[in-house]
Design an enzyme around this catalytic site. Structure first.
Site, PDB file in Angstrom:
ATOM      1  N   LYS A 189      13.498 -11.516  46.539  1.00 49.11           N
ATOM      2  CA  LYS A 189      13.005 -10.728  47.616  1.00 49.11           C
ATOM      3  C   LYS A 189      13.548 -11.607  48.968  1.00 49.11           C
ATOM      4  O   LYS A 189      13.268 -12.479  48.955  1.00 49.11           O
ATOM      5  CB  LYS A 189      11.651 -10.298  47.699  1.00 49.11           C
ATOM      6  CG  LYS A 189      11.015  -9.680  46.502  1.00 49.11           C
ATOM      7  CD  LYS A 189      11.559  -8.231  46.539  1.00 49.11           C
ATOM      8  CE  LYS A 189      11.171  -7.365  45.403  1.00 49.11           C
ATOM      9  NZ  LYS A 189      11.531  -6.193  45.194  1.00 49.11           N
ATOM     10  N   THR A 197       2.248  -3.403  41.281  1.00 50.21           N
ATOM     11  CA  THR A 197       2.814  -2.993  42.623  1.00 50.21           C
ATOM     12  C   THR A 197       2.668  -1.487  42.742  1.00 50.21           C
ATOM     13  O   THR A 197       3.254  -0.924  43.999  1.00 50.21           O
ATOM     14  CB  THR A 197       3.858  -3.710  42.975  1.00 50.21           C
ATOM     15  OG1 THR A 197       4.735  -3.253  42.082  1.00 50.21           O
ATOM     16  CG2 THR A 197       3.475  -5.127  43.330  1.00 50.21           C
ATOM     17  N   ARG A 216       6.619  -8.593  50.388  1.00 46.63           N
ATOM     18  CA  ARG A 216       6.043  -7.327  49.796  1.00 46.63           C
ATOM     19  C   ARG A 216       5.156  -6.814  50.639  1.00 46.63           C
ATOM     20  O   ARG A 216       4.287  -7.024  51.418  1.00 46.63           O
ATOM     21  CB  ARG A 216       5.894  -7.554  48.501  1.00 46.63           C
ATOM     22  CG  ARG A 216       6.931  -8.035  47.464  1.00 46.63           C
ATOM     23  CD  ARG A 216       6.143  -8.423  46.105  1.00 46.63           C
ATOM     24  NE  ARG A 216       7.199  -8.978  45.164  1.00 46.63           N
ATOM     25  CZ  ARG A 216       7.862  -8.072  44.199  1.00 46.63           C
ATOM     26  NH1 ARG A 216       7.710  -7.025  44.229  1.00 46.63           N
ATOM     27  NH2 ARG A 216       8.846  -8.999  43.447  1.00 46.63           N
ATOM     28  N   LYS A 249      17.571   1.677  39.168  1.00 48.81           N
ATOM     29  CA  LYS A 249      17.602   2.282  40.437  1.00 48.81           C
ATOM     30  C   LYS A 249      18.682   3.472  40.194  1.00 48.81           C
ATOM     31  O   LYS A 249      19.735   3.198  39.639  1.00 48.81           O
ATOM     32  CB  LYS A 249      17.978   1.481  41.563  1.00 48.81           C
ATOM     33  CG  LYS A 249      17.087   0.357  41.589  1.00 48.81           C
ATOM     34  CD  LYS A 249      15.816   0.943  42.543  1.00 48.81           C
ATOM     35  CE  LYS A 249      14.834  -0.118  43.023  1.00 48.81           C
ATOM     36  NZ  LYS A 249      13.895   0.565  43.623  1.00 48.81           N
ATOM     37  N   THR A 250      18.229   4.641  40.686  1.00 49.40           N
ATOM     38  CA  THR A 250      19.476   5.624  41.009  1.00 49.40           C
ATOM     39  C   THR A 250      19.350   6.049  42.317  1.00 49.40           C
ATOM     40  O   THR A 250      18.760   5.634  43.279  1.00 49.40           O
ATOM     41  CB  THR A 250      19.076   6.812  40.080  1.00 49.40           C
ATOM     42  OG1 THR A 250      17.752   7.387  40.731  1.00 49.40           O
ATOM     43  CG2 THR A 250      18.762   6.499  38.526  1.00 49.40           C
ATOM     44  N   HIS A 299      10.518  -3.032  33.927  1.00 51.58           N
ATOM     45  CA  HIS A 299       9.458  -3.667  33.028  1.00 51.58           C
ATOM     46  C   HIS A 299       9.733  -3.474  31.535  1.00 51.58           C
ATOM     47  O   HIS A 299       8.975  -3.971  30.645  1.00 51.58           O
ATOM     48  CB  HIS A 299       8.004  -3.187  33.444  1.00 51.58           C
ATOM     49  CG  HIS A 299       7.533  -3.309  34.650  1.00 51.58           C
ATOM     50  ND1 HIS A 299       7.393  -2.558  35.596  1.00 51.58           N
ATOM     51  CD2 HIS A 299       7.212  -4.496  35.307  1.00 51.58           C
ATOM     52  CE1 HIS A 299       7.019  -2.776  36.838  1.00 51.58           C
ATOM     53  NE2 HIS A 299       6.961  -4.297  36.778  1.00 51.58           N
ATOM     54  N   HIS A 357       8.319   0.629  35.475  1.00 50.77           N
ATOM     55  CA  HIS A 357       9.544   1.119  35.583  1.00 50.77           C
ATOM     56  C   HIS A 357      10.410   0.524  34.550  1.00 50.77           C
ATOM     57  O   HIS A 357      10.091  -0.492  33.843  1.00 50.77           O
ATOM     58  CB  HIS A 357       9.999   1.188  37.225  1.00 50.77           C
ATOM     59  CG  HIS A 357       9.988  -0.244  37.444  1.00 50.77           C
ATOM     60  ND1 HIS A 357      10.779  -1.264  37.162  1.00 50.77           N
ATOM     61  CD2 HIS A 357       9.054  -0.914  38.654  1.00 50.77           C
ATOM     62  CE1 HIS A 357      10.589  -2.223  37.807  1.00 50.77           C
ATOM     63  NE2 HIS A 357       9.615  -1.957  38.703  1.00 50.77           N
ATOM     64  N   ASP A 392      13.942 -14.812  36.305  1.00 51.32           N
ATOM     65  CA  ASP A 392      13.808 -15.070  37.653  1.00 51.32           C
ATOM     66  C   ASP A 392      12.456 -15.943  37.747  1.00 51.32           C
ATOM     67  O   ASP A 392      12.096 -16.161  38.759  1.00 51.32           O
ATOM     68  CB  ASP A 392      13.956 -13.930  38.500  1.00 51.32           C
ATOM     69  CG  ASP A 392      13.281 -12.867  38.350  1.00 51.32           C
ATOM     70  OD1 ASP A 392      12.619 -12.621  37.205  1.00 51.32           O
ATOM     71  OD2 ASP A 392      13.113 -11.857  38.871  1.00 51.32           O
ATOM     72  N   LYS A 451      20.777  -4.832  38.962  1.00 52.59           N
ATOM     73  CA  LYS A 451      19.587  -4.716  38.312  1.00 52.59           C
ATOM     74  C   LYS A 451      19.517  -3.309  37.991  1.00 52.59           C
ATOM     75  O   LYS A 451      19.797  -2.249  38.659  1.00 52.59           O
ATOM     76  CB  LYS A 451      18.528  -5.180  39.249  1.00 52.59           C
ATOM     77  CG  LYS A 451      17.881  -6.531  39.149  1.00 52.59           C
ATOM     78  CD  LYS A 451      16.696  -6.641  39.870  1.00 52.59           C
ATOM     79  CE  LYS A 451      16.216  -8.278  39.670  1.00 52.59           C
ATOM     80  NZ  LYS A 451      14.824  -8.491  40.077  1.00 52.59           N
ATOM     81  N   GLN A 476       0.353 -18.210  39.697  1.00 55.74           N
ATOM     82  CA  GLN A 476       0.768 -17.811  38.576  1.00 55.74           C
ATOM     83  C   GLN A 476       0.646 -18.890  37.572  1.00 55.74           C
ATOM     84  O   GLN A 476       0.256 -18.462  36.396  1.00 55.74           O
ATOM     85  CB  GLN A 476       2.090 -17.329  38.634  1.00 55.74           C
ATOM     86  CG  GLN A 476       2.736 -16.972  37.341  1.00 55.74           C
ATOM     87  CD  GLN A 476       4.164 -16.323  37.276  1.00 55.74           C
ATOM     88  OE1 GLN A 476       4.524 -15.638  38.430  1.00 55.74           O
ATOM     89  NE2 GLN A 476       4.892 -16.472  36.312  1.00 55.74           N
TER      90      GLN A 476
END
Length: 407
Positions: free
Chosen positions: A82, A40, A86, A231-232, A48, A45, A192, A228, A171
């Site tokens: 989500k 994506t 997306r 993120k900042t 992962h 990041h 998840d 999670k 999947q």
């Protein structure tokens, strides 16, 4: 201790379909396993990162990883976790992202001499005939059962598109294709993904008549309060140094909460467990030593020893009152940045992505959260002149975010 027991002690295993079968596979180096990565973006990041370290651990124990790039599944988008659909990416964007991610993975996984395999599910998913696929694969899935899956729950509240509803089947089909093509016998993924993974395992068993396929989920990388990681205030923490520089990456891990440091050390570093037990004895401010080790080890894995050492030296110099800030994030200004020979502190912070808006900058200043050098900024409209930049200027936001400006 076998690798399965180590994964368990490190707190990495969440759910497993047949624990004894999976234990035997991975401990004996017989697992030909896959983990999927949807492209994506053009970089992986922090979210992962644990999957990459798991692949590395299992490969070092003699197992063979398959890195599956989702050039096909990403055209649909995983609805797991989500609330909204997306963003749709073009085939060209997805193919470009796959190539970038493939290069990143080579820093973690050894693909030489068949020790690991990288594949793109676009190779089979984009070629499918829809009617044939429905007859061959769709008939193996119960809609009633799919609707109870955890991966759809959030989306059902807001509205699940038929496009996204197909993601589980796609999947699952990946597992079946990898089984047929390579003999893949195990799928790993985030907790998840459990419903999707069970679907794949059951498809292999129904279509191939082979009950040896299994699945195991790994614990999601969450903070102690359930959020999670990755993120900042600036956004996502990327593994690409052009998106998140090594110094910022190091600082991200150096600043984790006290309650998280030992758990993260177990889950995403290769520090021996016996050594981690020594860090578990630390309390209060002593934990800063463990945080330094955590940040250094993870930065070394992602960016290499030299850049990890530079990031650590810059952080120590800065927080210890030293002079070496060569690796601090920096912005070079030009004459165009000044109006009438001046530029406000808020404008500087905005230019360096230290804040998202002028309003945020003014609020931070009013709350006493911004300093220029040793001077705490009190006026939201405080400005600096060109002559102030004869030497570098360092702006600090809060206690831990620093940025250097030069002219």
């Amino acid at each position: 201790m076998g690798i399965y027991e180590e994964l368990k002690e490190r707190g990495l295993i969440a759910q497993v379909t047949d624990e004894e079968a999976v234990r035997q596979l991975v401990n004996n180096g017989k697992a030909l396993f896959y983990i999927g990565f949807d492209p994506t973006a053009d970089s992986l990041h922090v979210g992962h990162f644990m999957a990459l370290t798991l692949m590395k651990r299992l490969q070092e124990a003699g197992n063979t990883p398959i890195a599956l790039l989702g050039g096909g599944t990403a055209m649909v988008g995983d609805p797991s976790g989500k609330t909204d659909m997306r963003k749709m990416l073009s085939k060209e964007n997805l193919d470009y992202n796959c190539e970038c991610i493939k290069k990143q993975m080579q820093r973690f996984i050894d693909f030489s001499d068949g020790r690991a395999i990288v594949v793109n599910n676009a190779d089979w998913l984009r070629q499918l005939n829809y009617v044939d696929f429905l007859r061959d694969v769709g008939a193996c899935f119960s809609v009633n059962r799919m609707l109870t899956a955890e991966c759809y729950k959030l989306r059902l509240e807001r509205g699940l598109t038929f496009l996204e509803f197909n993601y589980m089947i796609m999947q699952s089909y990946d597992f079946y294709m990898l089984y047929k093509k390579y003999g893949c016998n195990l799928q790993f993924g985030g907790d998840d993904q459990w419903s999707n993974m069970i679907g794949g395992m059951e498809l292999v068993r129904r279509k191939a008549g082979d009950g040896s396929a299994n699945a195991m989920t790994i614990t999601l990388l969450l903070t102690a309060d359930g959020k999670k990681m990755g993120k900042t205030e600036k956004g996502t923490v990327w593994l690409d140094e052009n998106k998140t520089p090594p110094y910022e990456f190091y600082q991200y891990w150096r600043n984790v909460d006290d309650a998280d440091v030992i758990r993260f050390m177990k889950m995403i570093t290769f520090i021996p467990l016996d050594e981690i037990k020594q860090y578990e004895k630390l309390q209060g401010s002593e934990l800063n030593a463990a945080k330094e080790v955590l940040a250094f080890e993870i930065t070394k894995l992602v960016h290499g020893q030299e850049k990890a050492q530079a990031a650590q030296a810059a952080a120590r110099a800065l927080f210890g009152g030293g002079k070496d800030n060569s690796d601090m994030p920096a912005t070079a200004l030009t004459q165009a940045d000044f109006t009438g020979g001046q530029v406000t502190v808020v404008e500087l912070m905005l230019k360096a992505n230290m804040i998202k808006s002028r309003g945020e900058g003014r609020r931070l200043i009013e709350q006493g959260g911004v300093s220029v050098g040793e001077h705490k900024v009190a006026d939201p409209f405080e400005a600096l002149s060109e002559s102030d930049f004869q030497n570098e200027i360092i702006i600090r936001k809060g206690k831990k975010v620093f940025h250097k400006f030069t002219l």
